[in-house]
Every structure is written in C-alpha cells, then in structure tokens.
Write a protein that holds these residues in place. Structure first.
Motif, PDB file in Angstrom:
ATOM      1  N   CYS A  87      -4.895   9.560   1.278  1.00  0.00           N
ATOM      2  CA  CYS A  87      -5.590   8.064   1.280  1.00  0.00           C
ATOM      3  C   CYS A  87      -4.492   7.027   1.104  1.00  0.00           C
ATOM      4  O   CYS A  87      -3.352   7.487   0.625  1.00  0.00           O
ATOM      5  N   TRP A  88      -4.985   5.876   1.271  1.00  0.00           N
ATOM      6  CA  TRP A  88      -4.063   4.612   0.991  1.00  0.00           C
ATOM      7  C   TRP A  88      -4.419   4.212  -0.220  1.00  0.00           C
ATOM      8  O   TRP A  88      -5.642   3.996  -0.275  1.00  0.00           O
ATOM      9  N   VAL A  89      -3.644   3.721  -1.050  1.00  0.00           N
ATOM     10  CA  VAL A  89      -3.947   3.271  -2.309  1.00  0.00           C
ATOM     11  C   VAL A  89      -3.207   2.033  -2.723  1.00  0.00           C
ATOM     12  O   VAL A  89      -1.669   2.046  -2.111  1.00  0.00           O
ATOM     13  N   PRO A  90      -3.584   0.768  -2.944  1.00  0.00           N
ATOM     14  CA  PRO A  90      -2.611  -0.247  -3.229  1.00  0.00           C
ATOM     15  C   PRO A  90      -1.787   0.064  -4.291  1.00  0.00           C
ATOM     16  O   PRO A  90      -2.352   0.668  -5.366  1.00  0.00           O
ATOM     17  N   ARG A 109      -8.364   9.193   4.515  1.00  0.00           N
ATOM     18  CA  ARG A 109      -7.898   9.395   5.759  1.00  0.00           C
ATOM     19  C   ARG A 109      -8.697  10.708   6.198  1.00  0.00           C
ATOM     20  O   ARG A 109      -8.759  11.730   5.513  1.00  0.00           O
ATOM     21  N   ASP A 110      -9.143  10.611   7.580  1.00  0.00           N
ATOM     22  CA  ASP A 110      -9.989  11.981   7.788  1.00  0.00           C
ATOM     23  C   ASP A 110      -8.923  13.216   8.427  1.00  0.00           C
ATOM     24  O   ASP A 110      -8.264  12.944   9.411  1.00  0.00           O
ATOM     25  N   MET A 118       0.890  -1.148   0.064  1.00  0.00           N
ATOM     26  CA  MET A 118       0.077   0.008   0.109  1.00  0.00           C
ATOM     27  C   MET A 118       0.730   1.318   0.070  1.00  0.00           C
ATOM     28  O   MET A 118       1.978   1.091   0.500  1.00  0.00           O
ATOM     29  N   ALA A 119       0.341   2.423  -0.527  1.00  0.00           N
ATOM     30  CA  ALA A 119       0.810   3.621  -0.517  1.00  0.00           C
ATOM     31  C   ALA A 119       0.324   4.682   0.036  1.00  0.00           C
ATOM     32  O   ALA A 119      -1.078   4.652  -0.341  1.00  0.00           O
ATOM     33  N   PRO A 170     -11.919   0.644   1.390  1.00  0.00           N
ATOM     34  CA  PRO A 170     -12.069   1.600   0.126  1.00  0.00           C
ATOM     35  C   PRO A 170     -13.309   2.266   0.094  1.00  0.00           C
ATOM     36  O   PRO A 170     -14.301   1.585   0.747  1.00  0.00           O
ATOM     37  N   PHE A 171     -13.189   3.369  -0.306  1.00  0.00           N
ATOM     38  CA  PHE A 171     -14.411   4.161  -0.515  1.00  0.00           C
ATOM     39  C   PHE A 171     -14.908   3.791  -1.971  1.00  0.00           C
ATOM     40  O   PHE A 171     -14.400   3.982  -2.969  1.00  0.00           O
ATOM     41  N   SER A 172     -16.029   3.023  -1.690  1.00  0.00           N
ATOM     42  CA  SER A 172     -16.804   2.255  -2.855  1.00  0.00           C
ATOM     43  C   SER A 172     -18.068   2.337  -2.930  1.00  0.00           C
ATOM     44  O   SER A 172     -18.818   2.007  -1.954  1.00  0.00           O
TER      45      SER A 172
END
Lengths: 832, 95
Positions: free
Chosen positions: A324-327, A38-39, A10-11, A819-821
C-alpha cells in the motif's frame, strides 16, 4: 495539517497481517482512510480470489436489503437518515445475527406478498361473481320460467332430462376484459355459425388485477346456446380469451341467496386483507429503523473483503501480505490501526508494516481542510500535480478571488455574493445534510468558501472602482472643483475641467466619485484598467516563472535553473517588465502642474507605440515641443534590453540540449547505480543517488535515453511556446479590463433603462410603479449581473490560472491518492 | 390561505428585504440631495433661469425621496405577506 506548498511524501509499505486478524485490521484501516492498497493479484480472475465466497455472501445480504428497501418504499415508509452515528463494520457474530434477521424478514415479506396475491385473486373472483349475479338480472327475466341453468351440475337428473328433452337454450355466464369482448363475440359467432346469442353489460368500476394492481375494465356476458357440443366449444373459447366463467343459477331466489353468500364472504375477505396489510406495515416499520445501519454495515463488510482480495497469501500460508501507499506522516496511524485490529481479535502475533523503496511514481496527496478543498479541486480539474511538485492551489486561494474581483468590481454585487457565501458557510452543518439537492446545488455548496472570498474581494475592488450598482459613493468629498463662473456654465452645453486648475489633491481611496458623471469616463477608465491588467498580468506570470525555481531546486535539476529559468525570466522581465516600468514612469513623470512643456500630459507618449518601436528599432516623430523619450538614455537602455532578450532565445533553444549531449557522453562511463537512469542531471552532478529513488524520478520526466534529435525538437517546441506565450498571455490578461468594462456598462444600462424609469415617475402614485420596477430590477440584477457575469468572470479567472499562470511551471502528470476509506465509499454510493 | 409555494415565498422574502434596505437608503440619499443621483430626477430638458432649475431640482429630490420611502413601505407589506407564506409552507412540510 499538512502544508499545501507541495504534495505529501508517500511511502510504499508492505503489510504482514495474521489471517485471523485480517478482517478487523482492514476494518480499522478503512475507518482511518490513510492507505491506498495496490492490487497484488492482477492476473487472477475475480472469481478465483481467496475471499470470493465472503463477497458472494455480502452480495446476497445486499440483495435482501435492496428487496426490503423497495418494499418499504412501496408502502411509503420513510427510512431514517443516519448522519452522526455511522456503525462500524460488523464482527463475525454480528454478521451471523444480521444474516438471520435479513433471512427471516425476507421470507416473511415473500410469504406475505404471496398470501396477498392469493387473497386478492380470491377477492377478485368473488367480486366478479357478485357482479355477474347482479348484472345478469335483466337477462333472465324471460328465461327464468324455463329454469335452464346449464352450469348447475348438481341439480339432479331432472334438469338434465329437461334440457335434453326440450333441446332448448342453455347458458354460460362470466366476465371478460373489455378489450377482448369484440374478438370474443366474433369468435363465438364463427364457431357456432351464428347459433350463439351473447348478451353483455359493461362494468362501470374497474377491478384491480391481483398480481400487478392495475385497474382493468371488465364486461359481464351471458352466452346462450343450444346443445352440449356447443357448450364445450364455448367453454374452450372462453379459456382462450381468458374469460372467467361463473356458475350462475337461473332462478331468482337462488341468485339472491348466492349474492348474499358472496357478500358475506367478500366482507370476511376484506377484513383478512386489511389485517394482512397492517401486519406487513408493522413488520416493515420495525425493520426500517435498523435498515440504514445494516445497509452501511454490509457495504463496509463488502469493501473489506474486496480489499482483502488484493492481498497475497505468503508461501508458508502463515500471513497475508499487502502493498500500500501511505503518507509518511500517517505511518503511525496505520501502525496503531494494525495493532488495534490484532488486539480486537485477541491475536498474540502482531501485524507489522515494512517500508520498502521503489522507483515508481507515488500518488499525489494534498491534505486539505474544508477551506482549501475547493481551491485544490479547481487546480486538480486541470491536472493532478506530479509527485512532490509545487502546488499552485496554495496561491490560488488568494489570486483566484482577487482576479475575479478585478473583473467583477461592484460593491453592490459584491455584497450580494458575500451574503450568499456567508449564509452557506455559516449554516454549512445543516446544509451538508441535504442529499438530493441536485448537481448545481452541490457545485455551489462545494465552492462556498470560494464564493465567500470572491464576494469579499469584490467588495474591495468595488470600493476602489467606486461603483455601487453603477452609482459612485462620495465619502470623502470630490477633489475636482468647478472654476468657471455662472454665465460660462449656463451658456455652454459641454465644459472641460482642466486638471491643472480644477483638480485639487488626490481622492484618498479609489476613484473620485465625479468620474461616474463625467462624459469621458470610459476613456479615462480604459487607460487605467488596461494598464492595471497588464501590470497584474506581468506580475502573475513572473511569479509563475519563479515557481519553476522551487521545482528545480527540489528535484535537484540545478542546471535547469541556469539553462531554462534565467533566460525565461530575463526575457519576460527585460521586455514586459520594462513595459510595466514604462507605465509607472509615465504616471509619475507627466503632470498637469509641470512648467517644462515636455513634462505636460499632452506630451506623454503612448506606451504601446514606445514598446513597438523598441522591438522594431524604429523612431516616431514626437509632437512639437515634446520629447520622443521619457528619460535620457532610454534609447540606449531599450536597445540593450532588446539585444539581451534576443540572446535569451538561442540560450533557451540550445542550452539544455547541448548540456544533455555533453553530459550523456560523460555519464556513460560512470557506474550505473540502481541499475537504471533516473534522470538527466542528477548522477552527473556527482551526487550519490538516494535510496528513495522516487524523489529523483525527476518529476516524472524520465528522459531516459531519448535520442538527441528528440531532445532538440522538444526544446525547440518549448522555446517557441514560451516566447510566443509571453506576448499572447500578456495580451490575454487584458480580459481583466474587458470584463470589468462590460460589467460596469451592463450595470449602468440596467440602472438607466430599468430603475431610472421607476424613479422618474409622478409623486406618490409613482411609488407603486417604483415598487414594481424595483422588483424587476432586482431580478435582472441577480440573473444577469450576479449569475451570468459572475459565472463569466469565474470562467475567465480559471482560464487565466490554468493557462497563463500554470503553463509557466506546472507539469500536472500525477495521479490522485485514493485511499481505502469507508467514508468515501459510503458518500460516493449515496451520490449515485 | 396558501398563495404561493415555498420557493416563491422565499424569493418574495429576499426581494422584500433587499427592497426595504435599498429603497430606504436611496430615499435618504435623495433627501440629502446627493449629486450622484441627479440623473434619476424627473427634470425637464430646459428651464428659463437658474432659480427655476434649482426649485425644480429641490422639489424633484424630495419627491423622489418620498416615492422611495413609500415604495419601501409597500415592500414592508410584501415582506409580511411573504414571511407569513414562508412560515406556513415550512409548517406544512414539517407536518
């Protein structure tokens, strides 16, 4: 497709989005479902965030939609289900259209409802009036002549004069709820001091209350009184008891006319009411076609604004910043989504993504498909894997059904499970649309691939155990022959078939079918299944311990390999691996065809007794003509193994803490990189700490400056736990034997006690008995053997995985990637 | 016309199919005198001589085979009944 060996990399990214493109960009991101925001505004109250007015707007729209939905449900119109064509989040123009539509529909519904209530109360009044007129027929038959209608105000002076002259009875007529009649009567009695005469008649059919629609039973009454004051008092009591008064003429003709009048008015009102109903249904029907898609659009809109609230506005107020965290594998998807969002709005300044370094532990993300998702859920139920830890779900795909099948082994029941699983898998598209099947259905459907595999493996173990509903299959011809002559067989009730003369060859696949009919079946199977369980158990545990090497190598804790892994594996292999070796050796060495007596089966020593003697350095006297040990130098070998095993214990206990102690002293003098200690061993190895410090977070261990006593105590606990667990977990695997024995015996009992009765019936007529008993046997098989035993075996397999396997290497201290989905949000809301 | 609801008819359907398959197979195994099923035969505790036992066993095998096949036929009837109920129930819900 990601690989399941360990969770994805994750990045942590920073997103810079132009305010005008923000809505569309977040909409695109929600469609892809690849980022977890992330908030950044934790300390800001929800009501003070930037997009709070938009969220309120969405709430208002949702409220209107909910209201219309309840109205639609009240009328019983079915809402269409949109499965395939899920609409995207609306753009600003569509939002305005939506608002206008909903506004119009809502106001129309409210107006219609109000009108309906009004008309219904009118209807009620007219109905009551008619009832009053009809029912008071009997009351006035004697009074008619006197023409004493006191409510008839417009009759002129003559009546008044007559009333005053005569001073005789006047009356009021009305309708009151049946429950209140008695109280009403008593009150009238009290206020008039017994001078009021009340006549009443109950209405048979209940009338509907206009506001609630409930049917209420009412009573028509007529109160006769004398004098003006009494009339006022009566009227006050009537209002107090919510009785409705109606002008009732006392003359018969007038009453008839009034009744006709009222009837025509009622007919008209009925017509208008039904037309209103029709109009309402039409409006609702037109709205219901679009309502589900509007509902989804509003949900998406609200989700977007909630997400936008997590963003920060930068100092120059030129753009929105989000974290945000993204793969890492999905970064290009996110870039594309951002550029699509900017393009949709026509913005020239692109949004961009910036990967930042961090030492925080990222969320754990395992990319699964419909097959692996079930198994991943089983593992996640125990604990989410730490970031980049080896994922046990990969192996669970096969070991879980296999261990289940060892406990469930029956070809017949396996076929039932297989068919059930296959049906669910083959019609999964159709079955996925069922929304309200219930919690139990969801569990079964979610685990369809698990059930399919369990059935498949159970068929295999059923073949090996040679067990179909407790009967065996003679496919290849039994390899046991009867060498006794007829007279021996006929005169002896029990005969033993010695294997050296009666057993010829080996049955090709699985258990010889003759065993099902043998008296000593259970003794034989016990020995076989117990040994099998221990062998499988030790293999499973050795595999678990070896998995820890993968983790150590990945997190670069090379010293742990020598200080933890090596003593653990030595201890396990030298003691319990040796026990497994003894089992195999015993199977090969002792044969009934042996001529040398110590190699005959009678001389075979008990593996368990040998193991206990090995640990306690004891000796037991063997039988006459037998040897104590299975091979030469066994005694010396065993002593060596035990000594090495004993050495492993202090090695485990003290190795790691002492190493930490020495390296800590050495490391204090080193220059600290990154301003913080990221682990125990890494920096001391002379490696340069990598910028992505998250890899070195040491699998979330972070023993940062723990006092030495704590380290020793922790290691002591781990050592004791491991040593004791080798014994207790090995014994725990005996449940594989226990459950398979229970299953086989239950199956046999069910056949012998139920189906056998149906088979021992008289000819031809017994077929009907067989028909009935077979049905009962089917139901019992399904209920007890498939459902109950299946769930039991499932549970025990799960325990074996969670405790015996995963405790050897698994940490499970991560948190899931959420994730935000839009898909997840909408599916989640539908489940509620 | 409607005797049982959708769940009952589905249950009857499944048990009927299972019954037909298993009873036909069992009848076949009884017919070929399979030893695995020897404990399910209606035999007495003792016979005078070996021939009496053999004749009784052979007769019992064939008798059981016929019983199984007749029961399978009754299950065919149940299958037809359940299937008809099932289709009727599914048509009602579709309407």
């Amino acid at each position: 497709m990601g690989d399941m060996f360990r969770s994805e990399q994750m990045a942590l990214c920073q997103m810079f989005i132009q305010p005008e493109a923000a809505y569309t960009s977040v909409s695109e991101l929600g469609e892809t479902g690849s980022v977890q925001f992330r908030d950044l505004n934790c300390n800001v109250n929800i009501f003070q965030r930037k997009f709070v007015t938009e969220v309120r707007r969405c709430d208002e729209l949702e409220r209107k939609i909910r209201y219309i939905e309840t109205e639609i449900k009240k009328d019983g119109i079915a809402l269409p289900d949109i499965q395939d064509d899920i609409p995207r989040a609306p753009n600003p123009r569509e939002i305005i259209d939506l608002e206008a539509h909903l506004e119009k529909t809502e106001s129309e519904m409210i107006e219609l409802a109000q009108n309906e209530v009004n008309m219904k109360s009118n209807y009620l009044e007219l109905t009551e009036l008619r009832k009053v007129l009809e029912n008071t027929q009997g009351f006035f038959s004697d009074q008619e002549v006197l023409n004493l209608d006191s409510s008839n105000r417009g009759a002129g002076v003559v009546d008044e004069a007559t009333v005053q002259h005569r001073g005789r009875l006047g009356f009021v007529a009305g309708v009151i709820n049946r429950e209140r009649v008695f109280g009403f009567e008593r009150m009238l009695w009290r206020i008039s001091r017994g001078n009021v005469f009340l006549k009443r008649s109950d209405l048979d059919a209940p009338l509907n209350d206009p506001a609630t629609g409930h049917p209420i039973y009412k009573t028509v009454f007529v109160a006769f009184f004398q004098g003006e004051q009494l009339k006022n008092r009566i009227k006050k009591v009537c209002t107090g008891f919510h009785a409705s008064l109606y002008p009732c003429p006392s003359s018969h003709n007038e009453r008839e006319e009034m009744v006709k009048n009222v009837r025509t008015r009622l007919e008209d009102l009925k017509l208008v009411l039904s037309q209103t109903e029709d109009h309402r249904s039409r409006v609702l029907a037109t709205v219901s076609k679009n309502l589900p898609s509007w509902s989804i659009m509003v949900k998406k809109m609200k989700a977007i604004y909630h997400t936008l609230n997590l963003f920060n506005m930068d100092v120059t107020k030129k753009c929105l910043i989000g974290e945000c965290w993204v793969p890492t594998k999905d970064l290009h998807i996110v870039q594309k989504a951002l550029s699509d969002g900017s393009a949709a709005v026509g913005s020239t300044i692109p949004s961009f993504l910036n990967v930042i370094d961090t030492n925080e532990q990222p969320p754990t993300f395992n990319r699964t498909n419909k097959f692996t998702r079930g198994f991943q859920n089983l593992i996640d139920a125990y604990g989410i894997a730490s970031y980049r830890e080896c994922n046990p779900a990969l192996y669970t795909c096969i070991t879980f059904p296999f261990l289940f099948a060892v406990m469930f082994g029956d070809l017949g029941h396996g076929i039932i499970l297989l068919l059930f699983g296959a049906w669910m898998v083959l019609s999964e598209k159709k079955l996925a649309r069922i929304k309200n099947g219930g919690e139990i259905w969801n569990i079964f459907f979610g685990g369809r691939y698990i059930i399919l595999l369990m059935g498949l493996f159970s068929c295999y173990t059923g073949l090996i155990y040679n067990d179909v509903f407790s009967k065996s299959m003679n496919i290849f011809g039994s390899n046991w022959i009867n060498n006794y002559n007829t007279s021996t067989v006929l005169t002896n009730k029990h005969l033993q078939m010695p294997p050296n003369t009666s057993a010829v060859g080996v049955y090709p696949l699985g258990l010889d079918p003759i065993w099902q009919l043998a008296d000593n079946k259970i003794i034989f199977l016990n020995s076989f299944k117990m040994k099998l369980s221990i062998i499988v158990g030790v293999l499973h545990m050795v595999f678990g311990v070896c998995m820890s090497v993968c983790n150590f190598v990945h997190f670069k804790k090379y010293s742990s390999i020598f200080l933890e892994f090596v003593p653990q594996i030595l201890f396990l292999l030298l003691l319990f691996g040796y026990m497994v070796f003894m089992m195999f050796f015993k199977w090969f060495k002792y044969s009934p065809h042996a001529t040398f007596q110590p190699e005959t089966p009678g001389c075979a020593p008990s593996v368990l007794i040998m193991f206990i003697n090995m640990m306690l350095f004891k000796n037991t006297k063997p039988f006459v003509g037998c040897n104590e040990f299975m091979f030469d130098s066994q005694e010396g070998l065993q002593k060596t193994f035990v000594v090495i095993g004993l050495i492993c214990v202090p090695w485990m206990l003290l190795g790691k803490p002492l190493y930490i102690k020495f390296t800590r002293g050495r490391r204090v003098s080193h220059v600290k990189h990154n301003g913080e200690l990221t682990g125990n061993m890494e920096l001391a190895e002379g490696e340069t700490p990598l910028p992505t410090g998250n890899e070195q977070a040491g699998g979330a261990h972070g023993h940062e400056e723990e006092p030495m006593s704590e380290v020793f105590i922790h290691q002591g606990i781990h050592t004791i736990e491991y040593v004791l667990s080798t014994i207790s977990h090995t014994a725990s695997y005996l449940r594989l034997w226990a459950l398979s024995l229970a299953h086989a015996q239950l199956s046999e009992v069910l056949w012998n006690m139920v189906l056998s009765l149906g088979l021992k019936m008289p000819p031809y007529t017994g077929a009907i008995g067989l028909f009935v008993i077979f049905g009962a046997w089917c139901l019992f098989t399904l209920a007890i053997l498939v459902m109950m035993e299946g769930l039991s075996a499932f549970l025990h397999t799960l325990r074996l995985h969670w405790v015996e396997f995963m405790s050897k290497f698994y940490e499970g201290l991560g948190y899931a990637f959420q994730p935000f989905s839009f898909k997840a949000i909408i599916d989640g809301e539908e489940e509620e | 016309m409607k005797i049982c609801g959708p769940k009952c008819s589905l249950c009857g359907l499944i048990i009927s199919v299972w019954g037909i398959v298993q009873l036909v197979l069992m009848g076949l195994f009884f017919y070929i005198h399979s030893v695995a099923l020897i404990e399910d035969l209606p035999l007495l505790e003792e016979y005078e001589n070996l021939d009496a036992f053999y004749t009784a066993a052979n007769a019992a095998y064939t008798q059981n085979a016929y019983n199984c096949w007749i029961a399978a036929c009754i299950y065919v009837l149940t299958l037809l009944l359940s299937a008809q109920q099932f289709y009727m129930n599914s048509r009602v819900t579709a309407n």
